[in-house]
Design a protein around this motif. Sequence first.
Motif, PDB file in Angstrom:
ATOM      1  N   SER A  54       0.638  -1.331   0.012  1.00 38.63           N
ATOM      2  CA  SER A  54      -0.342  -0.090   0.229  1.00 38.63           C
ATOM      3  C   SER A  54       0.740   1.400  -0.283  1.00 38.63           C
ATOM      4  N   ARG A 202      -2.413  -1.640  -3.675  1.00 43.46           N
ATOM      5  CA  ARG A 202      -2.697  -0.438  -3.996  1.00 43.46           C
ATOM      6  C   ARG A 202      -2.146   0.896  -4.013  1.00 43.46           C
ATOM      7  N   MET A 204      -2.707   5.511  -3.747  1.00 39.69           N
ATOM      8  CA  MET A 204      -3.688   6.428  -4.056  1.00 39.69           C
ATOM      9  C   MET A 204      -2.763   7.754  -4.387  1.00 39.69           C
ATOM     10  N   GLN A 214      -6.494   6.058  -8.379  1.00 40.91           N
ATOM     11  CA  GLN A 214      -6.146   5.604  -6.987  1.00 40.91           C
ATOM     12  C   GLN A 214      -6.707   4.319  -7.810  1.00 40.91           C
ATOM     13  N   LYS A 215      -5.796   3.142  -7.673  1.00 43.23           N
ATOM     14  CA  LYS A 215      -5.683   1.319  -7.533  1.00 43.23           C
ATOM     15  C   LYS A 215      -5.948   0.667  -6.263  1.00 43.23           C
ATOM     16  N   ASN A 216      -6.256   0.032  -6.995  1.00 46.54           N
ATOM     17  CA  ASN A 216      -7.368  -1.274  -5.585  1.00 46.54           C
ATOM     18  C   ASN A 216      -6.260  -2.302  -6.406  1.00 46.54           C
ATOM     19  N   ARG A 217      -6.187  -2.709  -4.846  1.00 47.63           N
ATOM     20  CA  ARG A 217      -4.930  -4.452  -4.885  1.00 47.63           C
ATOM     21  C   ARG A 217      -6.349  -5.178  -5.985  1.00 47.63           C
ATOM     22  N   GLU A 227      -8.111  -2.835 -14.217  1.00 45.77           N
ATOM     23  CA  GLU A 227      -7.982  -1.388 -13.281  1.00 45.77           C
ATOM     24  C   GLU A 227      -7.571  -0.108 -13.363  1.00 45.77           C
TER      25      GLU A 227
END
Length: 251
Positions: A54, A202, A204, A214-217, A227
Motif C-alpha cells: 500500500s 494499492r 492512492m 487510485q488503484k485497488n489490490r 483496473e
Amino acid sequence: MARCCTRKPVPESQNMKQLPAETIRLLSSSQVIVSVVSVVKELVENSLDANATSIDVKLENYGFEKIEVRDNGDGIKAIDVPVMAMKHYTSKISSSEDLESLSTYGFRGEALGSICSISQVSVTTRTAADDFSTQYNFDGSGHIISQKPSHLGTGTTVTVQKLFKNLPVRKQFYSTDKKCKEEIKKAQKLLMAYGIIKPELRIMFTHNKTTIWQKNRVLDHKMAFMEVVGPAIMKNMVPFQQHREDLELSF
C-alpha cells in the motif's frame, strides 16, 4: 516473438553498508534529482523494495511545496537509521559482483541523500519489531539533526518539502502552469505503470488533497491492467498466451 521477464522475489534486507570505492566508481553514480516525478520514482521504488503493498503519494503545489510517500512496508531497521540518507550506503548490494543478480529497483544508495541536498527531508519509520515509530529530520548532507516519536504504524513515510529550495534556476523551469500540470501527468503515468506490474499493490495519488488517481489490490496482471486502463480499452485488446520451457535468452 514475445518475451516475458520476471523479477526475482525481493530478499529480506540486510544491514546498510557503505559501498567500496571501486564499486562506486563502476556505478558512475552521482544521482541528480531534476523533477518532481524523479523524486516520486525514487521514493516509490524504495517502498516497493521494502515489500510495501500500500502506497500513498501526496503532492502539494504540484510537489514543490511538499511530496509525501507513505507505505506499509518493512520499515527501516534501527541499526540502519544513522546512515539511511548518507550517500553510497545501501543494503541492496555490497560489491560490483552483486550487479549481476539484482532483485531490487534501487541499489546505488544515493536517492535519499540526493533529495536531502535540494530540499527539507523527514523520514518516519517503524519496523514490526519497534514499539513505536520515529520521525527523523535531515540536513542537506543526509545527517540526522533531530528526531521525535510518532504515531504512525509499521512502514515508512518520507516527506520532502521546499523542493529545489537552493536551485532557483531549476525551480524557474517549472514557473508555468503548463509545466506543473505536465509533471502531475508524468507522476500519474509512472504510478499507473507500477500498478500494472504489481497487481497486489494499492496506490492512492492525491494533489492538494484531491484524489487524482487510485488503484485497488487485485489478484492478477489481467485484472491490474483493466483496473488501470479501464474496461473500454480492455475490451478492444486481443488476449494471447505464450509458453516456453526454457526462458533463458541469449543474444
